[in-house]
Design a protein around this motif. Structure first.
Motif, PDB file in Angstrom:
ATOM      1  N   GLY A 306     119.402  15.259  67.992  1.00 34.20           N
ATOM      2  CA  GLY A 306     119.648  15.645  66.613  1.00 34.20           C
ATOM      3  C   GLY A 306     121.133  15.890  66.432  1.00 34.20           C
ATOM      4  O   GLY A 306     121.884  15.014  66.033  1.00 34.20           O
ATOM      5  N   ALA A 307     121.570  17.126  66.762  1.00 36.08           N
ATOM      6  CA  ALA A 307     123.002  17.441  66.774  1.00 36.08           C
ATOM      7  C   ALA A 307     123.518  17.257  68.195  1.00 36.08           C
ATOM      8  O   ALA A 307     122.912  17.738  69.154  1.00 36.08           O
ATOM      9  N   TYR A 347     116.058  15.669  72.275  1.00 34.50           N
ATOM     10  CA  TYR A 347     116.715  16.973  72.253  1.00 34.50           C
ATOM     11  C   TYR A 347     117.127  17.287  70.827  1.00 34.50           C
ATOM     12  O   TYR A 347     117.833  16.497  70.187  1.00 34.50           O
ATOM     13  N   ALA A 348     116.721  18.441  70.318  1.00 35.57           N
ATOM     14  CA  ALA A 348     117.151  18.840  68.977  1.00 35.57           C
ATOM     15  C   ALA A 348     118.652  19.086  68.953  1.00 35.57           C
ATOM     16  O   ALA A 348     119.340  18.726  67.994  1.00 35.57           O
ATOM     17  N   GLY A 393     116.359  21.471  74.039  1.00 37.03           N
ATOM     18  CA  GLY A 393     117.808  21.316  73.921  1.00 37.03           C
ATOM     19  C   GLY A 393     118.509  21.399  75.255  1.00 37.03           C
ATOM     20  O   GLY A 393     117.943  21.852  76.262  1.00 37.03           O
ATOM     21  N   TYR A 394     119.762  20.974  75.239  1.00 31.53           N
ATOM     22  CA  TYR A 394     120.573  20.904  76.456  1.00 31.53           C
ATOM     23  C   TYR A 394     121.971  21.407  76.117  1.00 31.53           C
ATOM     24  O   TYR A 394     122.673  20.798  75.300  1.00 31.53           O
ATOM     25  N   ASN A 410     118.502  30.352  63.549  1.00 37.05           N
ATOM     26  CA  ASN A 410     117.429  29.871  62.669  1.00 37.05           C
ATOM     27  C   ASN A 410     116.967  28.465  63.073  1.00 37.05           C
ATOM     28  O   ASN A 410     116.920  27.547  62.249  1.00 37.05           O
ATOM     29  N   ILE A 411     116.610  28.328  64.330  1.00 35.40           N
ATOM     30  CA  ILE A 411     116.123  27.053  64.847  1.00 35.40           C
ATOM     31  C   ILE A 411     114.608  27.161  65.041  1.00 35.40           C
ATOM     32  O   ILE A 411     114.128  27.849  65.947  1.00 35.40           O
ATOM     33  N   ASP A 412     113.869  26.513  64.178  1.00 34.88           N
ATOM     34  CA  ASP A 412     112.405  26.522  64.233  1.00 34.88           C
ATOM     35  C   ASP A 412     111.928  25.165  64.753  1.00 34.88           C
ATOM     36  O   ASP A 412     111.326  24.372  64.037  1.00 34.88           O
ATOM     37  N   VAL A 413     112.245  24.919  66.009  1.00 40.54           N
ATOM     38  CA  VAL A 413     111.909  23.651  66.646  1.00 40.54           C
ATOM     39  C   VAL A 413     111.088  23.952  67.896  1.00 40.54           C
ATOM     40  O   VAL A 413     111.441  24.835  68.689  1.00 40.54           O
ATOM     41  N   LYS A 414     110.026  23.199  68.087  1.00 40.13           N
ATOM     42  CA  LYS A 414     109.166  23.382  69.256  1.00 40.13           C
ATOM     43  C   LYS A 414     108.974  22.043  69.975  1.00 40.13           C
ATOM     44  O   LYS A 414     109.023  20.972  69.357  1.00 40.13           O
ATOM     45  N   SER A 415     108.728  22.173  71.265  1.00 38.40           N
ATOM     46  CA  SER A 415     108.328  21.000  72.045  1.00 38.40           C
ATOM     47  C   SER A 415     106.850  20.720  71.772  1.00 38.40           C
ATOM     48  O   SER A 415     106.151  21.558  71.181  1.00 38.40           O
ATOM     49  N   PRO A 416     106.332  19.573  72.197  1.00 37.23           N
ATOM     50  CA  PRO A 416     104.898  19.314  71.990  1.00 37.23           C
ATOM     51  C   PRO A 416     103.996  20.378  72.606  1.00 37.23           C
ATOM     52  O   PRO A 416     102.888  20.618  72.101  1.00 37.23           O
ATOM     53  N   SER A 417     104.477  21.035  73.675  1.00 40.72           N
ATOM     54  CA  SER A 417     103.663  22.079  74.291  1.00 40.72           C
ATOM     55  C   SER A 417     103.889  23.450  73.663  1.00 40.72           C
ATOM     56  O   SER A 417     103.340  24.449  74.121  1.00 40.72           O
ATOM     57  N   GLY A 418     104.727  23.521  72.624  1.00 36.91           N
ATOM     58  CA  GLY A 418     104.922  24.754  71.883  1.00 36.91           C
ATOM     59  C   GLY A 418     106.054  25.632  72.357  1.00 36.91           C
ATOM     60  O   GLY A 418     106.246  26.733  71.837  1.00 36.91           O
TER      61      GLY A 418
END
Length: 446
Positions: A306-307, A347-348, A393-394, A410-418
């Motif tokens: 993403g970024a 990666y977000a 993320g990395y 304010n990052i509301d991002v999850k992996s597929p496993s949550g």
């Protein structure tokens, strides 16, 4: 035949042979678009562009014949105050490298389709060499007060290049649209298709706005369309890229060395490598600066990132045979990513100072000479892909002394496993902002 009759016949014959048509009843010039720069603005005023007083129409030879002479003739005829029309029902072929860096106070109204030949031997020898990362362009568009619009299409005829690159990674693939030394202008309401490499290169330019650009182009063979960045900015300032749709195979937008005061907003990116700062610090002895960047309201899907901020380490490393470097200096400062919706993105957020270096221990032994500071990343939402699950993320700098004031909120991002884990290293204070682990897979390399 009288002398007057001879003169009349000669003038009529010359008019029929001319590659330039003055405006006629069959050709309707487009009205110049008026896309406001919103909601964010770089802060510096853009120069006014006066109305044009003359109209020229480019004739099309048809049957795939090279129209370069007709195009050049029309542009020269209408330069310094004119409006050049490529009519909607016409197809144009360009088989000659055109140096259009002399333009001044001119509108190019591309309603039809312009397609570049797939003569790979010719273009490798004659495309314009732009120095940075061995970039070349089909043409160079520059000068002062230039507007390009019309709703038409520029087609790079890229399939031959995708197949050739699969056999030889050292070929020089032309960029579809080269804004080189452009001082004041707009590029709006156009379709970019099948570029051999990057779609748009903005170099040594100022006060340029891109709006409503539609980018698309993939391979029809087993050989993918690689390095097809949407935009790359280089040694340019006061640039806006907005309100566009990009479906490509590399960075949606990339800020290359010495890109300053740039706004990127309201983009839909699919299949890309994210909105990227860099890569930077590639060349020893060169100082790369990217600062005052604002990225807002981005939709990012099916992408590697993403970024993204990517910096070469302090020692030489090699990403691939045709992309290697490290040891350059400079800074990344005052960069904001504000608002991104992601879907199936590996990666977000990715920040790395080890670009091209597979060994992080070795990267830490030779920290980057390029600093990263005053970075704000906020208001993200969505779901990553399963590639790096449970990571989203990395965040790995080469030393905390060259990486500071990184703010993520304010990052509301999850992996597929949550989960919402990041691989973190050498960034002071990052553990209080995100959920970190010292484990993790190295980020994307392209």
């Amino acid at each position: 035949m009288r002398v007057s009759e001879l003169l009349t016949f000669a003038l009529a014959s010359a008019a029929l042979a001319s590659p330039v048509e003055e405006r006629d009843a069959k050709v309707t010039p487009s009205k110049r678009p008026n896309h406001p720069i919103a909601p964010h603005h770089p802060g510096k005023a853009f120069p006014a562009s006066p109305a044009r007083k003359k109209t020229c129409t480019v004739k099309a030879n048809g049957n795939g014949k090279d129209d370069s002479n007709n195009i050049l003739s029309a542009i020269k005829s209408c330069n310094n105050g004119g409006h050049v029309v490529f009519p909607k029902d016409k197809n144009y072929t360009i088989g000659t490298a055109l140096d259009l860096t002399f333009l001044k106070h001119i509108d190019l109204d591309i309603q039809g389709t312009i397609k570049f030949t797939n003569d790979t031997d010719y273009w490798q020898k004659n495309a314009f060499y732009q120095t940075f990362q061995n970039a070349t362009t089909f043409f160079q568009l520059g000068g002062e007060d230039v507007n390009v619009y019309g709703g038409g299409t520029l087609d790079g005829n890229g399939q031959a290049w995708y197949d050739l690159y699969a056999k030889d990674i050292y070929i020089l693939r032309p960029i579809l649209f080269g804004a080189i030394g452009l001082k004041g202008g707009t590029i709006e309401d156009l379709k970019f298709r099948y570029s051999p490499q990057w779609y748009t290169f903005v170099a040594n330019s100022t006060d340029v706005v891109f709006s409503n650009i539609d980018i698309f182009g993939g391979s029809t063979s087993e050989n993918p369309a690689k390095n097809t960045d949407g935009w790359d900015t280089y040694r340019s300032s006061n640039i806006v890229i907005q309100n566009s749709h990009i479906d490509n195979g590399d960075d949606c937008v990339s800020f290359k060395p010495n890109s300053t005061d740039i706004v990127v907003q309201n983009l839909v990116c699919n299949g890309s490598h994210g909105i990227s700062v860099g890569s930077l610090g590639q060349y020893v002895g060169e100082v790369d600066i990217v600062k005052n960047i604002y990225v807002a309201n981005i939709s990012m899907s099916n992408a590697s990132d993403g970024a993204r901020i990517k910096v070469w380490p302090g020692a030489a490393s090699a990403l691939s045979g045709d992309l290697q470097g490290g040891g350059g200096s400079g800074e990344v400062a005052n960069v904001t990513y504000d608002g991104m919706t992601i879907s199936n993105v590996d990666y977000a957020i990715e920040i790395t100072q080890c670009y091209g270096q597979k060994n992080i221990t070795l990267c830490n032994q030779f920290p980057s000479n390029l600093t990263i500071s005053d970075i704000t990343i906020k208001n993200f939402k969505g779901t990553t892909s399963d590639k790096y699950d449970p990571l989203i993320g990395y965040l790995q700098c080469s030393s905390p002394t060259v990486c500071k004031n990184i703010n993520i909120s304010n990052i509301d991002v999850k992996s597929p496993s949550g989960t919402d884990l990041y691989s973190c290293g050498s960034i002071s204070g990052i553990e209080s902002q995100v959920h970190c682990t010292t484990n993790g897979t190295k980020g994307g390399n392209s």
